[in-house]
Write a protein that holds these residues in place. Structure first.
Motif, PDB file in Angstrom:
ATOM      1  N   SER A  20       6.060   1.021  -4.826  1.00 43.60           N
ATOM      2  CA  SER A  20       6.013  -0.081  -3.861  1.00 43.60           C
ATOM      3  C   SER A  20       7.373  -0.716  -3.588  1.00 43.60           C
ATOM      4  CB  SER A  20       5.025  -1.151  -4.333  1.00 43.60           C
ATOM      5  OG  SER A  20       5.425  -1.666  -5.592  1.00 43.60           O
ATOM      6  N   THR A  21       8.306  -0.599  -4.517  1.00 45.33           N
ATOM      7  CA  THR A  21       9.635  -1.170  -4.280  1.00 45.33           C
ATOM      8  C   THR A  21      10.653  -0.118  -3.876  1.00 45.33           C
ATOM      9  OG1 THR A  21      10.052  -1.039  -6.670  1.00 45.33           O
ATOM     10  CG2 THR A  21       9.280  -3.156  -5.796  1.00 45.33           C
ATOM     11  N   ASP A  22      10.207   1.108  -3.620  1.00 51.32           N
ATOM     12  CA  ASP A  22      11.087   2.172  -3.132  1.00 51.32           C
ATOM     13  C   ASP A  22      11.443   1.861  -1.675  1.00 51.32           C
ATOM     14  OD1 ASP A  22      12.167   4.516  -2.020  1.00 51.32           O
ATOM     15  OD2 ASP A  22      11.036   5.796  -3.384  1.00 51.32           O
ATOM     16  N   GLU A  70      -1.452   3.078 -10.157  1.00 51.16           N
ATOM     17  CA  GLU A  70      -0.195   3.073 -10.908  1.00 51.16           C
ATOM     18  C   GLU A  70       0.925   3.723 -10.102  1.00 51.16           C
ATOM     19  OE1 GLU A  70       2.455   2.319 -13.943  1.00 51.16           O
ATOM     20  OE2 GLU A  70       0.384   1.604 -13.754  1.00 51.16           O
ATOM     21  N   ILE A  71       0.627   4.851  -9.466  1.00 54.06           N
ATOM     22  CA  ILE A  71       1.632   5.511  -8.631  1.00 54.06           C
ATOM     23  C   ILE A  71       2.045   4.597  -7.478  1.00 54.06           C
ATOM     24  CG2 ILE A  71       1.991   7.421  -7.001  1.00 54.06           C
ATOM     25  CD1 ILE A  71       0.217   9.126  -8.919  1.00 54.06           C
ATOM     26  N   GLY A  72       1.060   3.994  -6.798  1.00 57.20           N
ATOM     27  CA  GLY A  72       1.362   3.104  -5.687  1.00 57.20           C
ATOM     28  C   GLY A  72       2.205   1.918  -6.110  1.00 57.20           C
ATOM     29  N   TYR A  73       1.888   1.346  -7.259  1.00 58.87           N
ATOM     30  CA  TYR A  73       2.647   0.196  -7.752  1.00 58.87           C
ATOM     31  C   TYR A  73       4.098   0.589  -8.028  1.00 58.87           C
ATOM     32  CZ  TYR A  73       4.151  -3.670 -10.707  1.00 58.87           C
ATOM     33  OH  TYR A  73       4.848  -4.725 -11.237  1.00 58.87           O
ATOM     34  N   LEU A 131     -12.837   7.581  -5.510  1.00 55.87           N
ATOM     35  CA  LEU A 131     -12.542   8.287  -6.756  1.00 55.87           C
ATOM     36  C   LEU A 131     -13.189   7.594  -7.950  1.00 55.87           C
ATOM     37  CD1 LEU A 131      -8.736   8.988  -6.223  1.00 55.87           C
ATOM     38  CD2 LEU A 131     -10.605  10.653  -6.058  1.00 55.87           C
ATOM     39  N   ASP A 132     -13.393   8.338  -9.030  1.00 55.26           N
ATOM     40  CA  ASP A 132     -13.869   7.683 -10.248  1.00 55.26           C
ATOM     41  C   ASP A 132     -12.767   6.768 -10.764  1.00 55.26           C
ATOM     42  OD1 ASP A 132     -12.197   8.976 -12.395  1.00 55.26           O
ATOM     43  OD2 ASP A 132     -13.202  10.778 -11.667  1.00 55.26           O
ATOM     44  N   GLU A 133     -13.147   5.839 -11.635  1.00 53.53           N
ATOM     45  CA  GLU A 133     -12.247   4.770 -12.054  1.00 53.53           C
ATOM     46  C   GLU A 133     -10.952   5.305 -12.661  1.00 53.53           C
ATOM     47  OE1 GLU A 133     -11.045   0.732 -12.577  1.00 53.53           O
ATOM     48  OE2 GLU A 133     -12.510   1.744 -11.301  1.00 53.53           O
ATOM     49  N   SER A 134     -11.039   6.341 -13.464  1.00 51.36           N
ATOM     50  CA  SER A 134      -9.852   6.876 -14.122  1.00 51.36           C
ATOM     51  C   SER A 134      -8.837   7.411 -13.105  1.00 51.36           C
ATOM     52  CB  SER A 134     -10.251   7.995 -15.092  1.00 51.36           C
ATOM     53  OG  SER A 134      -9.112   8.609 -15.643  1.00 51.36           O
ATOM     54  N   GLU A 135      -9.314   8.199 -12.143  1.00 51.26           N
ATOM     55  CA  GLU A 135      -8.406   8.739 -11.131  1.00 51.26           C
ATOM     56  C   GLU A 135      -7.903   7.643 -10.201  1.00 51.26           C
ATOM     57  OE1 GLU A 135      -7.101  11.944 -10.688  1.00 51.26           O
ATOM     58  OE2 GLU A 135      -7.848  11.981 -12.756  1.00 51.26           O
ATOM     59  N   TYR A 136      -8.787   6.710  -9.863  1.00 54.40           N
ATOM     60  CA  TYR A 136      -8.384   5.589  -9.002  1.00 54.40           C
ATOM     61  C   TYR A 136      -7.225   4.828  -9.635  1.00 54.40           C
ATOM     62  CZ  TYR A 136      -8.584   1.037  -6.666  1.00 54.40           C
ATOM     63  OH  TYR A 136      -8.248  -0.117  -5.998  1.00 54.40           O
ATOM     64  N   ARG A 137      -7.324   4.537 -10.924  1.00 52.37           N
ATOM     65  CA  ARG A 137      -6.289   3.770 -11.607  1.00 52.37           C
ATOM     66  C   ARG A 137      -4.961   4.527 -11.653  1.00 52.37           C
ATOM     67  NH1 ARG A 137      -6.921  -1.406 -11.136  1.00 52.37           N
ATOM     68  NH2 ARG A 137      -9.176  -1.775 -11.053  1.00 52.37           N
ATOM     69  N   LYS A 138      -5.012   5.831 -11.736  1.00 54.66           N
ATOM     70  CA  LYS A 138      -3.775   6.617 -11.716  1.00 54.66           C
ATOM     71  C   LYS A 138      -3.053   6.453 -10.377  1.00 54.66           C
ATOM     72  CE  LYS A 138      -5.647  10.069 -14.906  1.00 54.66           C
ATOM     73  NZ  LYS A 138      -6.217  11.443 -15.010  1.00 54.66           N
ATOM     74  N   TRP A 139      -3.820   6.483  -9.290  1.00 51.77           N
ATOM     75  CA  TRP A 139      -3.199   6.312  -7.981  1.00 51.77           C
ATOM     76  C   TRP A 139      -2.662   4.894  -7.794  1.00 51.77           C
ATOM     77  CZ3 TRP A 139      -1.142   9.873  -5.300  1.00 51.77           C
ATOM     78  CH2 TRP A 139      -1.662  11.171  -5.324  1.00 51.77           C
ATOM     79  N   GLU A 146       0.812  -1.220   0.000  1.00 57.97           N
ATOM     80  CA  GLU A 146       0.000   0.000   0.000  1.00 57.97           C
ATOM     81  C   GLU A 146       0.848   1.273   0.000  1.00 57.97           C
ATOM     82  OE1 GLU A 146      -2.009  -3.160   2.593  1.00 57.97           O
ATOM     83  OE2 GLU A 146      -0.044  -2.195   2.492  1.00 57.97           O
ATOM     84  N   ASN A 147       2.005   1.218   0.585  1.00 54.82           N
ATOM     85  CA  ASN A 147       2.908   2.349   0.810  1.00 54.82           C
ATOM     86  C   ASN A 147       2.141   3.641   1.095  1.00 54.82           C
ATOM     87  OD1 ASN A 147       3.041   3.701  -2.133  1.00 54.82           O
ATOM     88  ND2 ASN A 147       3.280   1.499  -2.424  1.00 54.82           N
ATOM     89  N   ILE A 148       2.436   4.741   0.422  1.00 54.40           N
ATOM     90  CA  ILE A 148       1.871   6.035   0.816  1.00 54.40           C
ATOM     91  C   ILE A 148       0.370   6.150   0.579  1.00 54.40           C
ATOM     92  CG2 ILE A 148       4.052   7.237   0.461  1.00 54.40           C
ATOM     93  CD1 ILE A 148       2.773   8.387  -2.132  1.00 54.40           C
ATOM     94  N   LEU A 149      -0.215   5.216  -0.181  1.00 54.85           N
ATOM     95  CA  LEU A 149      -1.650   5.291  -0.451  1.00 54.85           C
ATOM     96  C   LEU A 149      -2.492   4.876   0.746  1.00 54.85           C
ATOM     97  CD1 LEU A 149      -1.963   3.786  -4.060  1.00 54.85           C
ATOM     98  CD2 LEU A 149      -1.214   6.062  -3.356  1.00 54.85           C
ATOM     99  N   GLY A 150      -1.909   4.122   1.669  1.00 55.34           N
ATOM    100  CA  GLY A 150      -2.690   3.517   2.737  1.00 55.34           C
ATOM    101  C   GLY A 150      -3.464   4.488   3.590  1.00 55.34           C
TER     102      GLY A 150
END
Length: 260
Positions: A241-243, A235-238, A225-233, A212-216
């Protein structure tokens, strides 16, 4: 084991948990997509609860066997897979510490749950060693842990009242959660300890991530969020995730290793 089985049979709805925790579910699926290579693979989902990941992988064309300690979870898996028109190779009521009867025939093993509840390091080691023995050469094992930072993250997410600061920070030193403290018996692990523990089994590390990192801490808002914005987050979280600087901000840790 009886206490943990009772918890999942009577106190907890694991199927609905991943409805609430969509970030965990969707980022984990990204890792499954990116690191489970090949078609029609033999996959063993050990401790897979009601089979959400098992069904997802079966939908992608793999032959998946599910094992779980909870009879209720197995029955839910049978019902849900029937509703989805999916057939798993097996629905087994069993224990991650008792894998001797199974053959070493699997391309991929998921161990995404059992290590949450094994307090003794010897039991965690037994579960991992038993799973590795069932892998084909060069097969991969995907393991998850609950981070020792998870209780702090959860309290921050919900802003639960804090009785004693020392109790909350104590998980960073001990990691043991006793029955009745909001969850059943569990072991919360430091990220470095988790990584070193897995690599001590002679595996070739493929990746280690904080799911989850910073999204949690913004989970509730992101889920709305709507699907488009949700998917952007997602992608950012993914991508984050290995940082290594952020792995400790996750509630769940994910290790993927290859059987050398």
């Amino acid at each position: 084991m009886n206490e943990i089985e009772y918890w999942y049979d009577t106190e907890y709805d694991e199927w609905e948990r991943l409805e609430r925790h969509k970030i965990e579910f969707d980022i984990t699926k990204r890792f499954l997509n990116d690191f489970i290579k090949g078609e029609n693979l033999e996959i063993f989902d050990i401790g897979g609860g009601p089979g959400r990941y098992a069904m997802y992988l079966a939908e992608r064309g793999h032959r998946v066997t599910l094992l779980d300690l909870s009879k209720k979870n197995i029955e839910v898996a049978k019902r849900k897979s029937f509703e989805k028109g999916i057939t798993l190779q097996g629905y087994i009521h069993g224990n991650a510490l008792e894998l001797e009867e199974f053959e070493p025939q699997y391309d991929v093993i998921l161990l995404m749950g059992p290590l949450y509840h094994l307090i003794k390091k010897s039991d965690r080691r037994k579960a991992v060693e038993g799973a590795i023995k069932l892998l084909k050469p060069n097969g991969i094992i995907i393991v998850t842990f609950i981070s020792s930072y998870a209780p702090i993250q959860d309290n921050l997410l919900h802003l639960y009242p804090i009785d004693f600061v020392e109790d909350l920070l104590g998980y960073l030193e001990n990691g043991e959660n006793k029955e009745g403290k909001g969850f059943t018996t569990a072991y919360f692990i430091n990220p470095n300890e988790a990584k070193e523990f897995m690599n001590s089994h002679g595996l070739q590390e493929v990746t280690f991530a904080g799911i989850e990192n910073i999204l949690g801490c913004k989970e509730k808002e992101i889920n709305l969020l709507d699907e488009s914005e949700y998917r952007k987050w997602i992608e950012i979280g993914y991508r984050l995730s290995t940082d290594e600087s952020l792995i400790g901000t996750s509630q769940h840790l994910l290790y993927i290793g290859s059987k050398a």
